[in-house]
Design a protein around this motif. Structure first.
Motif, PDB file in Angstrom:
ATOM      1  N   ALA A 186       5.659  15.511   3.599  1.00 54.80           N
ATOM      2  CA  ALA A 186       4.586  15.332   4.566  1.00 54.80           C
ATOM      3  C   ALA A 186       5.032  15.914   5.897  1.00 54.80           C
ATOM      4  O   ALA A 186       6.189  15.830   6.257  1.00 54.80           O
ATOM      5  CB  ALA A 186       4.266  13.857   4.733  1.00 54.80           C
ATOM      6  N   PHE A 226      -0.055   1.908  12.012  1.00 52.76           N
ATOM      7  CA  PHE A 226       1.324   1.562  11.689  1.00 52.76           C
ATOM      8  C   PHE A 226       2.069   1.251  12.965  1.00 52.76           C
ATOM      9  O   PHE A 226       1.678   1.703  14.048  1.00 52.76           O
ATOM     10  CB  PHE A 226       1.991   2.698  10.919  1.00 52.76           C
ATOM     11  CG  PHE A 226       1.572   2.743   9.487  1.00 52.76           C
ATOM     12  CD1 PHE A 226       2.001   1.767   8.613  1.00 52.76           C
ATOM     13  CD2 PHE A 226       0.724   3.737   9.021  1.00 52.76           C
ATOM     14  CE1 PHE A 226       1.611   1.788   7.290  1.00 52.76           C
ATOM     15  CE2 PHE A 226       0.329   3.765   7.704  1.00 52.76           C
ATOM     16  CZ  PHE A 226       0.772   2.787   6.833  1.00 52.76           C
ATOM     17  N   VAL A 281       0.878   5.176  14.738  1.00 53.26           N
ATOM     18  CA  VAL A 281       0.101   6.110  13.925  1.00 53.26           C
ATOM     19  C   VAL A 281      -1.149   5.388  13.415  1.00 53.26           C
ATOM     20  O   VAL A 281      -1.039   4.313  12.821  1.00 53.26           O
ATOM     21  CB  VAL A 281       0.927   6.582  12.715  1.00 53.26           C
ATOM     22  CG1 VAL A 281       0.131   7.578  11.894  1.00 53.26           C
ATOM     23  CG2 VAL A 281       2.238   7.179  13.165  1.00 53.26           C
ATOM     24  N   ALA A 341      -3.425   5.551  10.697  1.00 55.43           N
ATOM     25  CA  ALA A 341      -3.558   6.251   9.423  1.00 55.43           C
ATOM     26  C   ALA A 341      -4.983   6.190   8.894  1.00 55.43           C
ATOM     27  O   ALA A 341      -5.434   7.113   8.210  1.00 55.43           O
ATOM     28  CB  ALA A 341      -2.590   5.660   8.393  1.00 55.43           C
ATOM     29  N   PRO A 396      -5.845  16.698   3.013  1.00 52.54           N
ATOM     30  CA  PRO A 396      -4.508  17.284   3.128  1.00 52.54           C
ATOM     31  C   PRO A 396      -3.455  16.193   3.271  1.00 52.54           C
ATOM     32  O   PRO A 396      -3.774  15.029   3.515  1.00 52.54           O
ATOM     33  CB  PRO A 396      -4.592  18.132   4.397  1.00 52.54           C
ATOM     34  CG  PRO A 396      -5.665  17.496   5.204  1.00 52.54           C
ATOM     35  CD  PRO A 396      -6.637  16.904   4.230  1.00 52.54           C
ATOM     36  N   SER A 397      -2.224  16.594   3.150  1.00 48.19           N
ATOM     37  CA  SER A 397      -1.119  15.660   3.259  1.00 48.19           C
ATOM     38  C   SER A 397      -1.162  14.934   4.603  1.00 48.19           C
ATOM     39  O   SER A 397      -1.404  15.540   5.634  1.00 48.19           O
ATOM     40  CB  SER A 397       0.181  16.450   3.137  1.00 48.19           C
ATOM     41  OG  SER A 397       1.257  15.588   3.049  1.00 48.19           O
ATOM     42  N   GLY A 398      -0.954  13.641   4.565  1.00 47.96           N
ATOM     43  CA  GLY A 398      -0.879  12.868   5.803  1.00 47.96           C
ATOM     44  C   GLY A 398      -2.219  12.433   6.351  1.00 47.96           C
ATOM     45  O   GLY A 398      -2.290  11.851   7.425  1.00 47.96           O
ATOM     46  N   GLY A 458      -4.144  10.126   5.237  1.00 50.85           N
ATOM     47  CA  GLY A 458      -4.385   8.699   5.099  1.00 50.85           C
ATOM     48  C   GLY A 458      -4.921   8.272   3.748  1.00 50.85           C
ATOM     49  O   GLY A 458      -5.294   7.111   3.579  1.00 50.85           O
ATOM     50  N   LYS A 459      -4.922   9.161   2.780  1.00 42.11           N
ATOM     51  CA  LYS A 459      -5.453   8.820   1.461  1.00 42.11           C
ATOM     52  C   LYS A 459      -4.682   7.668   0.835  1.00 42.11           C
ATOM     53  O   LYS A 459      -5.265   6.679   0.389  1.00 42.11           O
ATOM     54  CB  LYS A 459      -5.342  10.022   0.511  1.00 42.11           C
ATOM     55  CG  LYS A 459      -5.920  11.310   1.038  1.00 42.11           C
ATOM     56  CD  LYS A 459      -5.737  12.449   0.049  1.00 42.11           C
ATOM     57  CE  LYS A 459      -4.297  12.846  -0.204  1.00 42.11           C
ATOM     58  NZ  LYS A 459      -3.631  13.497   0.926  1.00 42.11           N
ATOM     59  N   THR A 515      -2.719   5.535   2.211  1.00 42.75           N
ATOM     60  CA  THR A 515      -2.863   4.305   2.984  1.00 42.75           C
ATOM     61  C   THR A 515      -4.178   3.611   2.639  1.00 42.75           C
ATOM     62  O   THR A 515      -4.219   2.391   2.470  1.00 42.75           O
ATOM     63  CB  THR A 515      -2.810   4.639   4.486  1.00 42.75           C
ATOM     64  OG1 THR A 515      -1.646   5.425   4.736  1.00 42.75           O
ATOM     65  CG2 THR A 515      -2.766   3.374   5.316  1.00 42.75           C
ATOM     66  N   GLU A 572      -2.602  10.213  -6.890  1.00 43.34           N
ATOM     67  CA  GLU A 572      -2.100  11.508  -7.347  1.00 43.34           C
ATOM     68  C   GLU A 572      -1.357  11.410  -8.671  1.00 43.34           C
ATOM     69  O   GLU A 572      -0.232  11.862  -8.791  1.00 43.34           O
ATOM     70  CB  GLU A 572      -1.161  12.119  -6.301  1.00 43.34           C
ATOM     71  CG  GLU A 572      -1.770  12.092  -4.920  1.00 43.34           C
ATOM     72  CD  GLU A 572      -1.079  13.052  -3.961  1.00 43.34           C
ATOM     73  OE1 GLU A 572      -0.207  13.812  -4.412  1.00 43.34           O
ATOM     74  OE2 GLU A 572      -1.452  13.059  -2.788  1.00 43.34           O
TER      75      GLU A 572
HETATM   76  N1  ATP Z   1       4.809   2.849   6.612  1.00 40.82           N
HETATM   77  C1  ATP Z   1       4.372   3.741   7.515  1.00 40.82           C
HETATM   78  N2  ATP Z   1       4.770   3.646   8.811  1.00 40.82           N
HETATM   79  C2  ATP Z   1       4.343   4.523   9.735  1.00 40.82           C
HETATM   80  N3  ATP Z   1       3.505   5.543   9.473  1.00 40.82           N
HETATM   81  C3  ATP Z   1       3.079   5.688   8.201  1.00 40.82           C
HETATM   82  C4  ATP Z   1       3.494   4.803   7.168  1.00 40.82           C
HETATM   83  N4  ATP Z   1       2.921   5.204   6.009  1.00 40.82           N
HETATM   84  C5  ATP Z   1       2.179   6.287   6.315  1.00 40.82           C
HETATM   85  N5  ATP Z   1       2.261   6.574   7.630  1.00 40.82           N
HETATM   86  C6  ATP Z   1       1.578   7.647   8.339  1.00 40.82           C
HETATM   87  O1  ATP Z   1       0.211   7.469   8.135  1.00 40.82           O
HETATM   88  C7  ATP Z   1      -0.413   8.705   7.918  1.00 40.82           C
HETATM   89  C8  ATP Z   1      -1.151   8.685   6.595  1.00 40.82           C
HETATM   90  O2  ATP Z   1      -0.197   8.576   5.546  1.00 40.82           O
HETATM   91  P1  ATP Z   1      -0.596   8.586   4.025  1.00 40.82           P
HETATM   92  O3  ATP Z   1       0.636   8.356   3.228  1.00 40.82           O
HETATM   93  O4  ATP Z   1      -1.722   7.653   3.818  1.00 40.82           O
HETATM   94  O5  ATP Z   1      -1.097  10.066   3.818  1.00 40.82           O
HETATM   95  P2  ATP Z   1      -1.573  10.772   2.482  1.00 40.82           P
HETATM   96  O6  ATP Z   1      -2.909  11.265   2.772  1.00 40.82           O
HETATM   97  O7  ATP Z   1      -1.400   9.904   1.303  1.00 40.82           O
HETATM   98  O8  ATP Z   1      -0.591  11.998   2.410  1.00 40.82           O
HETATM   99  P3  ATP Z   1       0.122  12.663   1.128  1.00 40.82           P
HETATM  100  O9  ATP Z   1      -0.851  13.583   0.548  1.00 40.82           O
HETATM  101  O10 ATP Z   1       1.253  13.387   1.765  1.00 40.82           O
HETATM  102  O11 ATP Z   1       0.547  11.576   0.234  1.00 40.82           O
HETATM  103  C9  ATP Z   1       0.648   9.771   8.009  1.00 40.82           C
HETATM  104  O12 ATP Z   1       0.647  10.301   9.297  1.00 40.82           O
HETATM  105  C10 ATP Z   1       1.909   9.003   7.777  1.00 40.82           C
HETATM  106  O13 ATP Z   1       2.977   9.605   8.458  1.00 40.82           O
END
Ligand code: ATP
Ligand code: ATP
Ligand code: MG
Ligand code: MG
Lengths: 438, 373, 307, 278, 373
Positions: C306, E11, E15, E17, E36-38, E40-41, E43, E158
């Motif tokens: 990420a 968080f 952040v 999310a 896209p990555s990050g 919030g999916k 979360t 995923e």
């Molecule tokens: N435990 C945590 N503490 C702080 N920030 C977090 C935590 N978990 C996720 N984040 C942040 O929250 C945001 C969303 O994260 P999330 O894991 O939900 O993304 P995602 O869409 O699943 O991405 P990916 O496709 O990379 O899995 C990101 O910016 C991530 O850095």
């Protein structure tokens, strides 16, 4: 004889003493008095001698180990401080040689011998040969707290004639709240203090020596008597059995005596000089001289002691030896004898600011005059005293004695404890034929 | 030029990861090694790099036998799947590391690192550590490190597989362009046929330590030499249906299809595999000759098209040898707007000129010499 | 993993290992073998046996094995190891590591800092601190609990030592388990949570099976260290009346106070044998693990990074 | 409502965790209180009490001819041993981790067991004689080498796990770029396991810092004696501690290790990183 | 039914999310979260599962507010990206684990595990441990574990991304079919738009913790509501070219294009983004009106088609605001056989009926009310 060609000779002294720590006074004396003076005298005599001091400050067992290892590897200092009790075992191991063998005729010609009483010379003698010069000696007495004695209705100048009288005094003291009447060291936690301040003087009072005639004392009647006496103290509520068990129990007994919580305490003169000394003691008693009385340790009953004595004591003391592997035995002897000269001995006492019983009668006469207690030891106790056998297995026999006292304190009968002791001694000594009595 | 002769690599456990493999890769070529997991792609790449010593066979680079040359002297650069960026060095130091090993003076190597970084749009990130970079950025740093030392060949081990789907597409185009500009021989390992087809000048399809087919993307896509290659290549798996020669035609999944010219030499009753890509299957709502009758089981949206999965029931007559008792599955790609409804009965007609016939797992060609026996 | 990823080759590896091996050979293996040899003699530090030690064969070993004091010491050592290392340090270390695992910030730093402090303070200082804490008269503990005169070191010597050593050594287990817990994928715990598993069930079903290797390595090391720990001597000197005389204390007393180095050496070797038993038990358990815990490789390394 | 119950459960758990941390903090800090008060007490006793504040104890310690120097010696010996242990253990663990040598695990276990003999009392005589023959008596080097010998097996054992836990692709990558084994070790392997090295260093220092008997036996000249030996000199002829000196010195003697730990843990991280697993 | 109201998750680091998100997922629906990555999916999925506590907002499942319910009581099953199979348990025990926690008797849970396993063709693997399974098998075991406890909803994070490219396609079809058969509400997280389009009944496209668009695959593909969605959806990225309204038409990358009806209300000189999918761009070798003139820079083989990347030089006149100085890039998909040569000059004509126009990053629709201001 000398070392290198240009005449420069280096000598080393080692002792379990160190500035700012253990036996600080001795260390300071060696460093600040002995070495400069000796080097000066040698220079005056046209010899270039350089003396080094290797201080140590550890438990005696550790110091002993280090010295033994040094001598085993034919190294180590030229002049070495040892506890007198170690001399026999070191000699047997070949780590030490009689002084004359090391330094020649000069030894026998030394002026100091005349000043050292025969009994005290015995500290440095093993199998009839002189291995060491005794540094000093000590004696054991019964200390008592005059305040408590007064409150218990006991005399201020107390001198028990038998063990019974000690117990009677204890019984009287027992009435005082918060007071432990009698502290006679027992148990293994006290280590050698149990043997020296407890078991051995009592055995002497029962007429027995731990080693005599080539045999070790078994679980004899004398041993049973001694254990019975312990039983009466600790079983009868006259002593504090917990104090015997604590790792720091002896320190605590000192502190308690100083605080007036112990009535009668069997200790050596070290207790007077260093522990409760009003200024420099570790458990200082401001009014020591007024409050603390001392008495000879009585035999079980008059005349029952060794050599038929009414009173007994035990002594130890340190001694200085020459390293038989020294490269400069002659100068080493000069140094050693210099350290035992009257002048040096006096300087040591003066520098230490405390009186103590030296090996030299001339010095004692002069220096102990101001201290009635030490004079008492020197005049009344030393003539009665006895020394421990300087043999390698002695520490184990001593430990067996300590265990026997511990057993009794813990509630076993004197007979059982004596039997267990006997068994151990036979094993330690290497067979029943090396053990006397049963 | 990289050439491999009779290369075999056996691992201590007895696994033969590469099996007597011969391969020539031309200068400046972008060559893809494609195959399923465990087929030996990585091992082959590592053997070229010198990280594995072959059990038998020789590796030559630029005409020189390097089989016994240590990796550092082969003048190749490798990008690992996990990038292997040194986490304790910043981007500059990472990129300059190969130069540092070559004792390039500090100032010069920093300059060269900065230059390479700029070229890959990394100029702003020079002071960061790998942990502070996104996946795509890390990938570019790894590329920059490989480029900075101007090697004779690049070896890439699935460099895109750690990127997310969108980035992967962008990185693909970027990589293709970069390689064209640098014109350095490149061996690229992937298990994604789309990547291999899109990027490579030539593709080798591997399986079990052997190469099944080597050719241009068009060749392996249009004429896969075996059913394995056929099933592996293509963004939707090829329909591979067991059938048999019957009465001058083919009998496949309940449909009677004309016998392709290639299969003319096969005897009556010979078992074949009939292959046709879903893109070359047309659906119609009414029965047609030479079409599979089926029912729509799954509908998947592909964007501009739909992938339709049909369930074709077992034939009423004797089923062709080897077909599943429950019937076969046929997939078709239908353009936007043309998709049937779920559960609807439809007929799927393969375009015969696009169909391939395999006998004994070998693609029948115009001169079916083997099949004629 | 390949057999030689760094290209060292046997020669290079040997060159890197050699300095350590030489040092170990000279300063560890050689003295250790010599000690084992001494165990076969009646060697003493002083006295006649020092001048002329005799080989007495297995006599020292047989004597020790027949000596109830040795057997008692062994039993005390086993208590000490089981109580302070296996139960105390390992469990407390795990509990702390478990509870701080997803905390950041000052609480975690303070807790870890204090625990580590008790690990790195010199033994002689620490021993004195505990004497001061547990003292019968002036001890802080008695003052706090309002139990004047409670003689912890006399009435419960082994318990006191066990608590002491737990205090002293928990840090290592804590650190090791903290690392181990990081290797437990959160998704495993969460799968269990989603299924409704309680904290205990999560530990039992997910965490412990996963970190079993860590647990056993940790137990091996701390058992070994605790077995050879000499600090109890500084606190209780083996007392009262041998009630806390663990094996190293016993060896010290035999070898240094009694000067019976031959016997001491023999007992040292017996300690090694007891250690060996412990080690073998752990290794056995570890090997049992090897069979079932090939950690599954999710088909492909899933480390999309990420941004 | 289940939500309410869940909240209550959550609260109970939070309180429980908080109570646990409080107990842990109290348990671990309580024994150290004495070290914080006694050195500043004009009349230190065994009891923790609000001190009658004074710095006289420190002045007295400064007057001791060996006290400060001994800390320097401790630093030299502990630092030297840590250096030797870390360097040799790192190279050895690296090689053992990366190259398959038959029987290496068994060898490590045997060494680990043997180290338990050598750190015991009974090995004193062999070690002393060895040091005598090698002319290492009364040298810092002698202390450093002998204690290192005892610490190395465990250090290798622990570090090897760190090394095993680091991916090999870093090294392979460096290798493809032409780095030799030594370069790989210095540029790649060592920085990667730095928290592990730091941990081993602290562990080694803490071990040497408190060690007494070996140091005492090997060192002659108190000018070269470490703090652990000098600490013993603060007991009297009869074996009683001089509390004012002892407490002040204990504090001074503990400070360097604590500072070192703080330094190392902030600078390099102090943890078992990838961890020891096997 | 799963409904989220004003859901926000911040968080500790600050952040955010998930950002005040509202969403309704119908019973039995297959719902994809794409982004896209990050973004919030994960979360979001974890908040639904109860593994994260929302900072604000509510989660309801089946009409009951579960915001404060612990995960174990929500009756949902989750499949993680790494499958989270317990390595020390065999397949049966893994599948039966949730039943074991629910204290189902041993015999019964083994029977149910076996039954579920059989359904997913795992019957032969029951005694194996996860370490002895291939990636695809592991994925099916994880599914079986989720299915065995008959939850009200499946949450998939995923689950396909650890499979290799080929397996991923197969698993996709399999999953789609399975969900249809079970008819259990399913939330599926992915960053691969192809997966989302192919599988889902509805797709939510996320970015920065917010939902950018929710709709059926066809809706989000054909009428992406913003340039972000437009660029994210589609197996090849959409061409998004800056342009401006000029003289009743659009001026985009050097081409003069007719003004789409939707953009009729825009004032002269207004900046827009002109979007057209590469699939809807036709190449011709000769100049054409309303076509971009460019040179072929990259050619990528897509199997039955080619992706052509054109470099369109900067306009001779003033460049449209925001365009890159070096010119624009236009991609086109050309069918088999129709691909130009590298470097060739070609004209790319977008199909106007398929083009989308964005103003202020909003898709203009027939009634351009916002744009008319
Ligand atoms: N435990 C945590 N503490 C702080 N920030 C977090 C935590 N978990 C996720 N984040 C942040 O929250 C945001 C969303 O994260 P999330 O894991 O939900 O993304 P995602 O869409 O699943 O991405 P990916 O496709 O990379 O899995 C990101 O910016 C991530 O850095
Ligand atoms: N060091 C090794 N020791 C033993 N077997 C090995 C080793 N490395 C690889 N193998 C085996 O060799 C075969 C080929 O492995 P390789 O890594 O080359 O496959 P791959 O095609 O790269 O697969 P993937 O797509 O999963 O990376 C596999 O069966 C693998 O298990
Ligand atoms: Mg691979
Ligand atoms: Mg995610």
């Amino acid at each position: 004889e000398e070392g290198s060609g240009d005449g420069a000779v280096t000598l080393t002294i080692t002792a379990n003493a160190i500035s700012g720590g253990k036996n600080s006074a001795t260390a300071d004396w060696i460093k600040n008095w002995v070495i400069p003076r000796f080097e000066e005298t040698q220079k005056a005599a046209g010899r270039n001698v350089h003396v080094l001091f290797q201080p140590n400050g550890v438990d005696d067992e550790q110091y002993k180990t280090k010295v033994a290892l040094d001598l085993k590897s034919r190294g180590g200092a030229d002049v070495i401080d040892l506890d007198g009790i170690w001399i026999g075992e070191f000699a047997q191991a070949g780590y030490l040689k009689p002084l004359t063998e090391v330094a020649g005729a000069a030894v026998d010609a030394w002026e100091g011998w005349e000043q050292i009483p025969q009994a005290v010379q015995g500290l440095g003698v093993f199998e009839g040969k002189k291995y060491a010069l005794p540094v000093g000696t000590d004696g054991r007495v019964l200390y008592y707290n005059k305040d408590l004695f007064r409150r218990a209705g006991l005399p201020q100048d107390w001198q028990p004639e038998s063990w019974r009288e000690i117990l009677d005094a204890g019984t009287a003291l027992k009435r005082l709240p918060g007071v432990t009447p009698i502290q006679i060291n027992a148990g293994t936690a006290m280590g050698e203090a149990t043997t020296m301040q407890g078991a051995l003087p009592l055995l002497a009072g029962a007429g027995a020596e731990v080693y005599s005639g080539g045999r070790w004392l078994g679980g004899s009647q004398a041993v049973r008597d001694v254990l019975g006496f312990y039983r009466q103290i600790y079983g009868g509520g006259l002593g504090d059995p917990r104090l015997q068990q604590e790792a720091k129990g002896r320190d605590k007994s000192f502190a308690e005596f100083a605080e007036g919580k112990i009535g009668i305490l069997a200790e050596g003169d070290y207790f007077w000089r260093s522990v409760i000394a009003p200024e420099a003691g570790v458990a200082p008693m401001k009014d020591r001289d007024a409050k603390v009385g001392y008495a000879l340790i009585p035999a079980r009953e008059p005349g029952a002691g060794i050599r038929g004595q009414d009173f007994v004591s035990m002594s130890g003391g340190s001694a200085r030896v020459l390293n038989p592997f020294s490269g400069n035995p002659g100068p080493a002897w000069e140094l050693l004898s210099f350290m035992h000269s009257a002048e040096a001995t006096e300087a040591e006492l003066t520098m230490a600011g405390e009186a103590r019983i030296t090996a030299r009668a001339d010095v004692n006469d002069k220096m102990l005059a101001g201290d009635p207690m030490l004079s008492f030891v020197s005049e009344k106790v030393l003539p009665l005293t006895a020394y421990r056998p300087p043999l390698a297995v002695y520490p184990q026999v001593s430990a067996a004695l300590q265990e026997a006292t511990a057993d009794v304190v813990a509630g076993r009968t004197p007979e059982e404890a004596a039997a267990a002791y006997q068994e151990k001694v036979i094993r330690i000594a290497g067979g029943p034929d090396k053990v006397a009595g049963q | 030029m990289i050439s491999l002769h009779g290369l075999t690599k056996e691992f201590p456990g007895g696994v033969r990861a590469i099996d007597a493999l011969d391969l020539e890769i031309a200068d400046g070529e972008f060559f893809a090694l494609l195959g399923p997991s465990g087929c030996g792609k990585t091992t082959l790449l590592r053997t070229i790099a010198g990280l594995e010593t072959p059990t038998r066979g020789r590796v030559a680079i630029g005409g020189v036998d390097v089989t016994a040359t240590p990796p550092g002297r082969r003048d190749v650069a490798m990008v690992f799947q996990d990038y292997a960026l040194f986490p304790h060095m910043d981007v500059t130091d990472n990129i300059a590391y190969p130069l540092r090993i070559r004792k390039v003076p500090r100032a010069e190597r920093r300059a060269r690192a900065a230059e390479t970084a700029a070229r890959l749009s990394l100029a702003e990130l020079l002071a960061r550590r790998p942990g502070q970079l996104s996946g795509g950025q890390q990938q570019r740093v790894a590329l920059a490190r490989a480029i900075a030392c101007h090697p004779r060949a690049f070896l890439f081990d699935e460099p895109l597989s750690n990127l997310d789907a969108r980035l992967r597409l962008e990185a693909r185009t970027f990589l293709k362009r970069l390689q064209r500009d640098l014109a350095v021989t490149t061996v690229f390992v992937t298990h994604d046929q789309g990547e291999a087809l899109a990027l490579a000048d030539r593709v080798a399809v591997m399986s079990g330590g052997r190469i099944m087919q080597v050719g241009t993307p068009a060749e392996v896509f249009q004429r896969p030499a075996s059913t394995f290659v056929a099933s592996f290549i293509g963004s939707t798996p090829m329909n591979l249906l067991p059938g048999e020669v019957r009465g001058g035609g083919l009998r496949v999944a309940g449909a009677r299809l004309p016998l392709p010219q290639e299969a003319a030499g096969l005897p009556e009753g010979a078992g074949v595999v009939y292959g046709v890509r879903p893109e070359y299957v047309d659906l119609s709502p009414a029965p047609r000759p030479g079409a599979f009758a089926g029912r729509v089981a799954v509908l998947e949206n592909l964007g501009t098209a739909h992938l339709v999965t049909l369930e074709v029931p077992a034939e009423d007559g004797e089923p062709p040898a080897g077909s599943e008792p429950g019937g076969a599955t046929v997939q078709a790609v239908v353009p936007e707007g043309g998709e049937p409804a779920l559960g609807e009965a439809v007929w799927a007609a393969p375009r015969h000129e696009r169909a391939l016939v395999y006998h004994d797992d070998v693609l029948l060609t115009r001169a079916p010499d083997r099949a004629a026996r | 993993m390949t057999s030689d990823p760094s290209g060292l080759g046997r020669g290079g590896a040997a060159a890197l290992v050699l300095p350590a091996l030489v040092l170990i050979g000279v300063f560890l293996v050689f003295p250790a073998l010599w000690t084992i040899y001494l165990g076969l003699t009646d060697y003493r530090l002083t006295g006649l046996a020092a001048a002329d030690p005799q080989v007495v064969g297995p006599a020292n070993y047989l004597d020790a094995l027949g000596d109830e004091r040795f057997l008692g010491s062994t039993w005390l050592s086993v208590q000490y190891v089981l109580g302070s290392a296996v139960i105390g340090q390992a469990c407390l270390g795990f509990a702390i590591a478990w509870l701080v695992r997803d905390r950041r910030g000052p609480l975690r730093r303070v807790v870890e800092g204090v625990v580590l402090l008790s690990w790195i303070l010199p033994g002689s200082v620490v021993a004195y601190l505990w004497i001061a804490l547990l003292d019968r008269d002036g001890g802080t503990l008695n003052a706090l609990l309002n139990t004047p005169g409670a003689a912890w070191l006399l009435d419960h010597p082994m318990l006191s030592l066990v608590v002491f050593n737990t205090w002293r050594g928990t840090a290592f287990s804590m650190m090791l388990y903290a690392a181990a817990l990081e290797s437990v994928p959160p998704s495993h715990l969460e799968t269990a949570r989603l299924a409704g598993a309680s904290a205990f069930q999560q530990l039992r079903d997910v965490v412990l099976p996963r970190i079993r290797g860590h647990v056993l390595t940790n137990l091996l090391l701390i058992s070994l260290w605790t077995f050879n720990d000499f600090t109890p001597f500084l606190i209780t000197a083996g007392g009262p009346e041998g009630a806390s005389e663990t094996l190293p204390v016993y060896v010290y007393i035999v070898a240094l106070r009694d000067g019976e180095l031959g016997v001491g050496a023999a007992v040292s070797f017996l300690i090694l044998a007891v250690n060996l038993v412990f080690a073998l038990v752990y290794l056995r358990l570890l090997r049992a693990r090897g069979r079932d815990a090939d950690v599954p490789a999710p088909a492909r390394a899933a480390t999309r990074t990420a941004a | 409502m289940s939500g309410g119950r869940a909240h209550a459960g959550h609260m109970v758990r939070r309180i429980g965790v908080f109570a646990f941390f409080s107990v842990v903090l109290a348990f671990f800090s309580l024994p150290m209180l004495w070290l914080a008060t006694a050195p500043f007490d004009a009349n230190p006793s065994i009891t923790v009490s609000v001190p009658e504040f004074t710095l006289a104890n420190f002045r007295a310690i400064l007057d001791n001819p060996y006290a400060l120097g001994s800390l320097g010696n401790s630093v030299l010996q502990a630092g030297g041993a840590a250096l030797v242990v870390v360097t040799l253990a790192a190279t050895a663990a690296y090689a053992l981790s990366r190259v398959r040598v038959p029987g290496r695990d068994a060898l490590l276990y045997v060494l680990l067991l043997l180290s338990s003999i050598v750190t015991g009392t009974a090995a004193m005589v062999p070690i002393f004689e060895l040091a005598t023959r090698l002319n290492l008596i009364d040298t810092h080097l002698g202390v450093i080498l002998t204690v290192s010998g005892g610490l190395l097996p465990a250090a290798i054992f622990i570090l090897k796990d760190f090394m095993d836990a680091t991916p090999t692709s870093y090294e392979e990558s460096a290798r493809v770029f032409g780095a030799g084994p030594v370069q790989i070790l210095l540029h790649v392997a060592v920085p990667l396991v730095r928290p592990g090295l730091a941990t081993i260093a602290v562990w080694a220092v803490a071990n040497v810092w408190g060690g007494f008997l070996l140091q005492f036996i090997l060192i002659r000249d108190p000018q070269r004696a470490p703090g652990s030996v000098v600490l013993y000199t603060l007991y009297t002829e009869g074996g009683q501690p001089d509390l004012s000196l002892l407490s002040a010195f204990s504090l001074l003697y503990s400070l360097p290790v604590v500072l070192m730990y703080l330094f190392v843990s902030t600078r390099y991280g102090f943890r078992f990183h990838g961890g020891i697993k096997r």
